[in-house]
Each structure stands twice: as C-alpha cells, then as structure tokens.
Scaffold this active site. Structure first.
Site, short mmCIF file in Angstrom:
data_model
loop_
_atom_site.label_atom_id
_atom_site.label_comp_id
_atom_site.label_asym_id
_atom_site.label_seq_id
_atom_site.Cartn_x
_atom_site.Cartn_y
_atom_site.Cartn_z
N GLY A 156 40.37 41.01 35.94
CA GLY A 156 41.56 41.75 35.56
C GLY A 156 42.78 40.87 35.65
N GLY A 193 47.12 41.01 36.82
CA GLY A 193 48.21 41.76 37.44
C GLY A 193 49.52 41.05 37.19
N SER A 235 51.09 38.96 39.04
CA SER A 235 51.22 37.58 39.50
C SER A 235 50.28 36.61 38.79
CB SER A 235 51.00 37.52 41.01
OG SER A 235 49.87 38.27 41.38
N GLY A 236 49.27 37.13 38.14
CA GLY A 236 48.34 36.24 37.45
C GLY A 236 47.04 36.94 37.20
N VAL A 289 42.77 37.56 37.77
CA VAL A 289 41.79 37.57 38.85
C VAL A 289 40.42 37.29 38.26
CG1 VAL A 289 40.78 38.92 40.72
CG2 VAL A 289 43.18 39.26 40.11
N LYS A 321 42.32 34.91 42.72
CA LYS A 321 43.56 35.22 42.02
C LYS A 321 44.25 33.91 41.68
CE LYS A 321 46.05 39.04 42.84
NZ LYS A 321 46.98 40.01 43.45
N ASP A 328 53.14 45.91 49.27
CA ASP A 328 52.80 46.22 47.87
C ASP A 328 51.73 47.31 47.87
OD1 ASP A 328 52.81 46.03 45.11
OD2 ASP A 328 51.50 44.28 45.05
P1 ATP Z 1 49.64 43.13 42.19
O1 ATP Z 1 49.85 41.74 41.70
O2 ATP Z 1 50.92 43.81 42.52
O3 ATP Z 1 48.64 43.21 43.29
P2 ATP Z 1 47.65 44.51 40.61
O4 ATP Z 1 47.00 44.94 41.89
O5 ATP Z 1 47.79 45.52 39.55
O6 ATP Z 1 49.09 43.95 40.91
P3 ATP Z 1 45.96 42.19 40.67
O7 ATP Z 1 46.03 42.27 42.15
O8 ATP Z 1 46.30 40.89 40.06
O9 ATP Z 1 46.90 43.27 40.00
O10 ATP Z 1 44.49 42.65 40.22
C1 ATP Z 1 44.16 42.81 38.87
C2 ATP Z 1 42.80 43.47 38.75
O11 ATP Z 1 41.81 42.59 39.25
C3 ATP Z 1 42.66 44.74 39.59
O12 ATP Z 1 42.94 45.88 38.83
C4 ATP Z 1 41.21 44.74 40.04
O13 ATP Z 1 40.43 45.46 39.13
C5 ATP Z 1 40.84 43.28 40.00
N1 ATP Z 1 40.78 42.73 41.37
C6 ATP Z 1 41.80 42.27 42.11
N2 ATP Z 1 41.40 41.82 43.31
C7 ATP Z 1 40.07 42.02 43.36
C8 ATP Z 1 39.03 41.79 44.35
N3 ATP Z 1 39.32 41.26 45.55
N4 ATP Z 1 37.76 42.14 44.04
C9 ATP Z 1 37.48 42.68 42.85
N5 ATP Z 1 38.38 42.93 41.88
C10 ATP Z 1 39.67 42.60 42.12
MG MG Z 2 46.52 43.72 43.46
#
Ligand code: ATP
Ligand code: MG
Length: 290
Positions: free
Chosen positions: A13, A15, A17-18, A20, A35, A127
């Site tokens: 996915g 978000g 910041s970048g 994942v 990430k 957050d």
């Molecule tokens: P933020 O940057 O504020 O945390 P966010 O939570 O929407 O924003 P990300 O944390 O970058 O975005 O995560 C993007 C996507 O990647 C999530 O929706 C999730 O599905 C997946 N993801 C993130 N971290 C993990 C993890 N540790 N294990 C599995 N999937 C993850």
């Molecule tokens: Mg996140």
C-alpha cells in the site's frame, strides 16, 4: 547489517510518507513490511535514523514491532516493520461495514493495551487512526502501527502527513496546543466511532475550520446512533472536548465497555474471516470485469 538482507516481493500500500512493501528476510524466511521514505537531505537522514533507533525498544504484543531502519544509498530510508497479514481496520470497515460491538470491544481493548504501554514511557503515538490499527489473522489480534513515526517523518514531509491526519486531531490540537497523551485517546475515540457507525463519524470537512467545528461537537455526534449505553459512555469519555477531562488509556481499560473483553478471540476471528472473504470476492470480481 542483517536487516538489509531482505527480498522485496510486492507492494502492500501507500500512505502519506511513502510506500509500504512486503519483504522476506533471506535467512529466516520471515515476512516483513518495509516502509520506504524519501529523505534526500543527508543531515536530516542521519538525524532521522538516529531517532528511529529509539523506537526499536518498545516491544509489546499490542504494537506492530519496529525492527529498525536503514539508508539504501539512493535517497530513501527503509523502515522495517512486523508484517500484519490482514491489512488495516479502515480497509476492513470499507469492505465489511459496521463492526459488531462484541468485536469492537476487543479491538478497543487491544488499542488501549498498546496505548497504555506507550504512555507509561511517555511515548506518544501521534498518528492514531483506523488506518494505523493493523489486523492479524495469524495472531487473532489488532495492533497499533506507526507509533512515534509521525513525529520523525513529519519533519521530513510536513505538509503531507499533517493533511492526512487532521481528521483525527483533537480540539485542543486543532487550536494549536501541544500534542499530549489525551490527543491519542481522542484518536482512539474517533476510530472506535468508525467501527460502530461503519464510517467516519463527522461530515466530510472541507476546511480547517470545519474540522474544528466538528471536533468541538465531541460525543454529541452519537446522539442518534444505535449503540449500547456502555459504548456511548465509553466514547463520550474519549471524546471529551476538554483534554483534562479525558481519562487515560490505563483508566479506560477498566471501563465496562471493554473490561475483560479481550480474552475472547472467537468473535474477532469470525468477523475477520468474513472481512477477508469479502476482500477476496471483491478482488475476484474486479479481475473478471477487466
Ligand atoms: P500514515 O503514513 O499516516 O501511517 P497510512 O497508515 O494511511 O498513513 P501507511 O502507514 O504508509 O499509510 O500504510 C499504507 C498501507 O500499507 C496500509 O493501508 C496497510 O494496508 C499497509 N501496511 C502498512 N504497514 C503495514 C504492516 N506493518 N504490515 C502490513 N501492511 C502494512
Ligand atoms: Mg500507517
């Protein structure tokens, strides 16, 4: 360093910041989530890596494990995290709608355990939102992700992270006060509202001022919701407009809405399996229509 010995397999996915990535550790074959954040300024990068190092010490069953971070030499910092196999709570709500109260209690308790653990060391999540509550079918549990990261990454990509998270900011924070543990409790309240209502509780705000207007309404947004009196009381405490009136995470763990409800995993498991099935169906029908 062995942290770098990983193969990147697929994108999980993206978000603020970048992106994942799903990765596999070469020796142990264990899955991890990485990430990837662009930080081009060298000074910033060094500072960031140093500060991220401290997050590795916070280990709890209710927190997504933070293994460490490294620089890839090409302008990006890789933050290595525990892999959670079933995505985030906000995706689950989008697919499955309202979360049954019996399950919501369990999720709330998992969150409170993670949060009270962090708060006892004076670490703020910063957050807290349903997108940072990740689900595991393997462990039958939800865990908090990205604790403390917003502070570090926010320095790197200020505008982006701030906009993304405004929907979960407490009234005092929207008015410019410092972030505190009570701000995390507010974010929990909004996330639990999302579970019970099946959607973000406020009308979609179109400006900073409507975010503040919304937040000042506190728990009055639940007036007509079809939820138990215990749930209503729990949320009215989390969403008190005055941060000094908001109980701590440790205090909230004793509330009748959640107390004793995290031992049972049956409801959680059944709900998560249903959500995962719907996700699969969606994926199949979107594939067959193209
Ligand atoms: P933020 O940057 O504020 O945390 P966010 O939570 O929407 O924003 P990300 O944390 O970058 O975005 O995560 C993007 C996507 O990647 C999530 O929706 C999730 O599905 C997946 N993801 C993130 N971290 C993990 C993890 N540790 N294990 C599995 N999937 C993850
Ligand atoms: Mg996140």
């Amino acid at each position: 360093k062995s942290l770098r010995d990983i193969d990147y397999i697929a994108t999980l996915g993206a978000g603020a910041s970048g992106q994942v990535e799903l990765a596999v550790h070469k020796q142990s074959k264990s899955k991890m989530a990485v990430k990837i954040v662009n930080v081009f300024d060298e000074e910033r990068r060094k500072q960031l890596l140093k500060e991220l190092e401290t997050l590795t010490t916070y280990v709890s069953r209710f927190l997504v494990r933070f293994y460490g971070a490294f620089y890839d030499g090409g302008g990006a910092v890789h933050v290595v995290l525990e892999y959670m196999d079933s995505g985030s709570l906000d995706e689950a709500i989008k697919v499955g709608g309202k979360v049954p109260e019996a399950v919501t209690k369990q999720i709330a308790m998992h969150c409170l355990r993670g949060l009270s653990f962090l708060h006892q060391y004076n670490v703020l999540h910063r957050d807290f939102k349903s997108a940072n509550i990740l689900l595991s079918r393997r462990l039958n549990r939800s865990k908090l992700a990205d604790f403390g990261l917003a502070k570090e990454l926010g320095e790197v990509s200020k505008a982006a992270t701030f906009v993304g998270t405004m929907a979960y900011l407490s009234p005092e924070r929207l008015k410019g006060s410092q972030y505190t543990t009570a701000g995390d409790v507010w974010g929990l309240g909004i996330s639990i509202c999302e579970c019970l209502l099946g959607r973000y509780p406020f009308e979609k705000p179109d400006s900073y001022f409507s975010y503040l207007d919304n937040a000042m309404m506190g728990d009055s947004l639940l007036q007509d919701a079809n939820i138990s009196s215990e749930a209503r009381d729990f949320l009215s405490l989390c969403l008190r407009v005055d941060p000094n009136g908001r109980p701590s995470a440790a205090e909230l763990m004793k509330h009748p809405f959640v107390a004793g409800h995290d031992a049972q995993v049956r409801e959680f498991t059944a709900w998560l399996e249903g959500v995962l099935q719907k996700k699969k169906q969606r994926l199949r029908s979107s594939k067959s229509s193209t």
